[in-house]
Design a protein around this motif. Sequence first.
Motif, PDB file in Angstrom:
ATOM      1  N   GLN A   1     -20.097  47.907  31.166  1.00 52.13           N
ATOM      2  CA  GLN A   1     -18.820  47.405  30.699  1.00 52.13           C
ATOM      3  C   GLN A   1     -19.051  46.171  29.828  1.00 52.13           C
ATOM      4  O   GLN A   1     -19.971  45.407  30.064  1.00 52.13           O
ATOM      5  CB  GLN A   1     -17.922  47.065  31.884  1.00 52.13           C
ATOM      6  N   VAL A   2     -18.204  45.970  28.832  1.00 56.43           N
ATOM      7  CA  VAL A   2     -18.325  44.852  27.921  1.00 56.43           C
ATOM      8  C   VAL A   2     -17.889  43.565  28.602  1.00 56.43           C
ATOM      9  O   VAL A   2     -16.871  43.531  29.302  1.00 56.43           O
ATOM     10  CB  VAL A   2     -17.493  45.083  26.646  1.00 56.43           C
ATOM     11  N   GLN A   3     -18.662  42.503  28.380  1.00 55.80           N
ATOM     12  CA  GLN A   3     -18.328  41.188  28.908  1.00 55.80           C
ATOM     13  C   GLN A   3     -18.537  40.120  27.847  1.00 55.80           C
ATOM     14  O   GLN A   3     -19.409  40.251  26.995  1.00 55.80           O
ATOM     15  CB  GLN A   3     -19.195  40.845  30.122  1.00 55.80           C
ATOM     16  N   LEU A   4     -17.729  39.060  27.905  1.00 58.87           N
ATOM     17  CA  LEU A   4     -17.898  37.886  27.066  1.00 58.87           C
ATOM     18  C   LEU A   4     -18.257  36.709  27.962  1.00 58.87           C
ATOM     19  O   LEU A   4     -17.529  36.408  28.908  1.00 58.87           O
ATOM     20  CB  LEU A   4     -16.621  37.567  26.288  1.00 58.87           C
ATOM     21  N   VAL A   5     -19.370  36.050  27.674  1.00 57.94           N
ATOM     22  CA  VAL A   5     -19.836  34.927  28.469  1.00 57.94           C
ATOM     23  C   VAL A   5     -19.881  33.681  27.606  1.00 57.94           C
ATOM     24  O   VAL A   5     -20.555  33.658  26.574  1.00 57.94           O
ATOM     25  CB  VAL A   5     -21.220  35.205  29.076  1.00 57.94           C
ATOM     26  N   GLU A   6     -19.178  32.621  28.037  1.00 54.28           N
ATOM     27  CA  GLU A   6     -19.080  31.383  27.285  1.00 54.28           C
ATOM     28  C   GLU A   6     -19.956  30.297  27.895  1.00 54.28           C
ATOM     29  O   GLU A   6     -20.226  30.308  29.101  1.00 54.28           O
ATOM     30  CB  GLU A   6     -17.630  30.898  27.247  1.00 54.28           C
ATOM     31  N   SER A   7     -20.361  29.350  27.057  1.00 50.44           N
ATOM     32  CA  SER A   7     -21.136  28.206  27.511  1.00 50.44           C
ATOM     33  C   SER A   7     -20.920  27.044  26.551  1.00 50.44           C
ATOM     34  O   SER A   7     -20.417  27.229  25.451  1.00 50.44           O
ATOM     35  CB  SER A   7     -22.625  28.540  27.608  1.00 50.44           C
ATOM     36  N   GLY A   8     -21.311  25.839  26.972  1.00 49.06           N
ATOM     37  CA  GLY A   8     -21.270  24.672  26.111  1.00 49.06           C
ATOM     38  C   GLY A   8     -20.194  23.659  26.418  1.00 49.06           C
ATOM     39  O   GLY A   8     -20.180  22.579  25.823  1.00 49.06           O
ATOM     40  N   GLY A   9     -19.280  23.967  27.323  1.00 47.16           N
ATOM     41  CA  GLY A   9     -18.245  23.016  27.684  1.00 47.16           C
ATOM     42  C   GLY A   9     -18.812  21.838  28.446  1.00 47.16           C
ATOM     43  O   GLY A   9     -19.938  21.876  28.946  1.00 47.16           O
ATOM     44  N   LEU A  11     -18.096  17.212  29.374  1.00 44.91           N
ATOM     45  CA  LEU A  11     -17.402  15.940  29.210  1.00 44.91           C
ATOM     46  C   LEU A  11     -18.036  15.146  28.078  1.00 44.91           C
ATOM     47  O   LEU A  11     -19.252  14.929  28.077  1.00 44.91           O
ATOM     48  CB  LEU A  11     -17.467  15.140  30.510  1.00 44.91           C
ATOM     49  N   VAL A  12     -17.214  14.712  27.118  1.00 45.71           N
ATOM     50  CA  VAL A  12     -17.692  13.910  25.997  1.00 45.71           C
ATOM     51  C   VAL A  12     -16.725  12.769  25.720  1.00 45.71           C
ATOM     52  O   VAL A  12     -15.553  12.827  26.089  1.00 45.71           O
ATOM     53  CB  VAL A  12     -17.874  14.742  24.713  1.00 45.71           C
ATOM     54  N   GLN A  13     -17.222  11.711  25.059  1.00 50.06           N
ATOM     55  CA  GLN A  13     -16.386  10.584  24.674  1.00 50.06           C
ATOM     56  C   GLN A  13     -15.621  10.887  23.389  1.00 50.06           C
ATOM     57  O   GLN A  13     -16.047  11.715  22.585  1.00 50.06           O
ATOM     58  CB  GLN A  13     -17.238   9.336  24.480  1.00 50.06           C
ATOM     59  N   PRO A  14     -14.481  10.228  23.176  1.00 50.10           N
ATOM     60  CA  PRO A  14     -13.781  10.385  21.899  1.00 50.10           C
ATOM     61  C   PRO A  14     -14.707  10.096  20.724  1.00 50.10           C
ATOM     62  O   PRO A  14     -15.486   9.143  20.758  1.00 50.10           O
ATOM     63  CB  PRO A  14     -12.658   9.358  21.986  1.00 50.10           C
ATOM     64  N   GLY A  15     -14.622  10.929  19.694  1.00 55.54           N
ATOM     65  CA  GLY A  15     -15.501  10.806  18.545  1.00 55.54           C
ATOM     66  C   GLY A  15     -16.791  11.585  18.674  1.00 55.54           C
ATOM     67  O   GLY A  15     -17.533  11.715  17.688  1.00 55.54           O
ATOM     68  N   GLY A  16     -17.061  12.115  19.843  1.00 59.45           N
ATOM     69  CA  GLY A  16     -18.273  12.870  20.079  1.00 59.45           C
ATOM     70  C   GLY A  16     -18.186  14.306  19.598  1.00 59.45           C
ATOM     71  O   GLY A  16     -17.173  14.736  19.047  1.00 59.45           O
ATOM     72  N   SER A  17     -19.260  15.059  19.832  1.00 61.57           N
ATOM     73  CA  SER A  17     -19.357  16.442  19.382  1.00 61.57           C
ATOM     74  C   SER A  17     -19.767  17.361  20.521  1.00 61.57           C
ATOM     75  O   SER A  17     -20.408  16.936  21.488  1.00 61.57           O
ATOM     76  CB  SER A  17     -20.377  16.567  18.248  1.00 61.57           C
ATOM     77  N   LEU A  18     -19.409  18.625  20.370  1.00 61.13           N
ATOM     78  CA  LEU A  18     -19.747  19.642  21.354  1.00 61.13           C
ATOM     79  C   LEU A  18     -19.809  20.984  20.641  1.00 61.13           C
ATOM     80  O   LEU A  18     -19.050  21.223  19.701  1.00 61.13           O
ATOM     81  CB  LEU A  18     -18.693  19.670  22.455  1.00 61.13           C
ATOM     82  N   ARG A  19     -20.701  21.858  21.091  1.00 58.80           N
ATOM     83  CA  ARG A  19     -20.831  23.189  20.501  1.00 58.80           C
ATOM     84  C   ARG A  19     -20.649  24.247  21.579  1.00 58.80           C
ATOM     85  O   ARG A  19     -21.424  24.301  22.537  1.00 58.80           O
ATOM     86  CB  ARG A  19     -22.193  23.371  19.841  1.00 58.80           C
ATOM     87  N   LEU A  20     -19.633  25.093  21.414  1.00 57.06           N
ATOM     88  CA  LEU A  20     -19.374  26.182  22.337  1.00 57.06           C
ATOM     89  C   LEU A  20     -19.993  27.475  21.820  1.00 57.06           C
ATOM     90  O   LEU A  20     -20.053  27.713  20.618  1.00 57.06           O
ATOM     91  CB  LEU A  20     -17.871  26.395  22.520  1.00 57.06           C
ATOM     92  N   SER A  21     -20.455  28.314  22.752  1.00 61.29           N
ATOM     93  CA  SER A  21     -21.009  29.619  22.419  1.00 61.29           C
ATOM     94  C   SER A  21     -20.330  30.686  23.257  1.00 61.29           C
ATOM     95  O   SER A  21     -19.928  30.439  24.392  1.00 61.29           O
ATOM     96  CB  SER A  21     -22.519  29.659  22.678  1.00 61.29           C
ATOM     97  N   CYS A  22     -20.224  31.892  22.698  1.00 63.22           N
ATOM     98  CA  CYS A  22     -19.672  33.029  23.419  1.00 63.22           C
ATOM     99  C   CYS A  22     -20.435  34.273  22.998  1.00 63.22           C
ATOM    100  O   CYS A  22     -20.443  34.627  21.817  1.00 63.22           O
ATOM    101  CB  CYS A  22     -18.178  33.185  23.118  1.00 63.22           C
ATOM    102  N   THR A  23     -21.074  34.926  23.957  1.00 64.13           N
ATOM    103  CA  THR A  23     -21.902  36.091  23.677  1.00 64.13           C
ATOM    104  C   THR A  23     -21.340  37.338  24.350  1.00 64.13           C
ATOM    105  O   THR A  23     -21.033  37.319  25.542  1.00 64.13           O
ATOM    106  CB  THR A  23     -23.340  35.856  24.159  1.00 64.13           C
ATOM    107  N   ALA A  24     -21.218  38.413  23.582  1.00 62.65           N
ATOM    108  CA  ALA A  24     -20.757  39.697  24.100  1.00 62.65           C
ATOM    109  C   ALA A  24     -21.945  40.556  24.509  1.00 62.65           C
ATOM    110  O   ALA A  24     -22.980  40.568  23.834  1.00 62.65           O
ATOM    111  CB  ALA A  24     -19.925  40.426  23.053  1.00 62.65           C
TER     112      ALA A  24
END
Length: 120
Positions: A1-9, A11-24
Motif C-alpha cells: 500500500q502507498v504511504q507518505l512519510v514526513e520528516s524534518g519538523g 523547534l526553531v527560533q524566529p528568523g531560523g530555517s527548517l527543511r521538511l521532507s516527504c517520501t512516498a
Amino acid sequence: QVQLVESGGGLVQPGGSLRLSCTASGSIFDIGTMDWYRQAPGKQRDFVARITRVGFTNYADSVKGRFTISRDNAKNTVYLQMNSLKPEDTAVYYCNANIRGTSYGFRDYWGQGTQVTVSS
C-alpha cells in the motif's frame, strides 16, 4: 500500500530555517502534483505550496518569498525549505500527493503530519 512519510519538523527560533521532507513508498507507477498544507490549533487546514510533475509551483501569500517547494522524482520525495520563520508559521505541516499505482489510476494521499514550532 502507498504511504507518505514526513520528516524534518522541530523547534526553531524566529528568523531560523527548517527543511521538511516527504517520501512516498509502495506500488507506485508515477506521482503527479505534490502539496504542503498546514494546520494550527483551532484553525482550518490551509494550503501552503504546490508543485506539479514538471515543476510548476504555487505558494500561499503568507509564505511567498520565504518558503520554497521542490521535488526529486527519482526519490519520490517532495521538500519544503522554510526560511525567515515566524511564530505565525507554527503548525502541523501535512504532505499531500496525487499518486498513480501500478494497477490503478491516480489517487490522493496524505502524510501523517509533522510539527513545526517557531518560538524564542
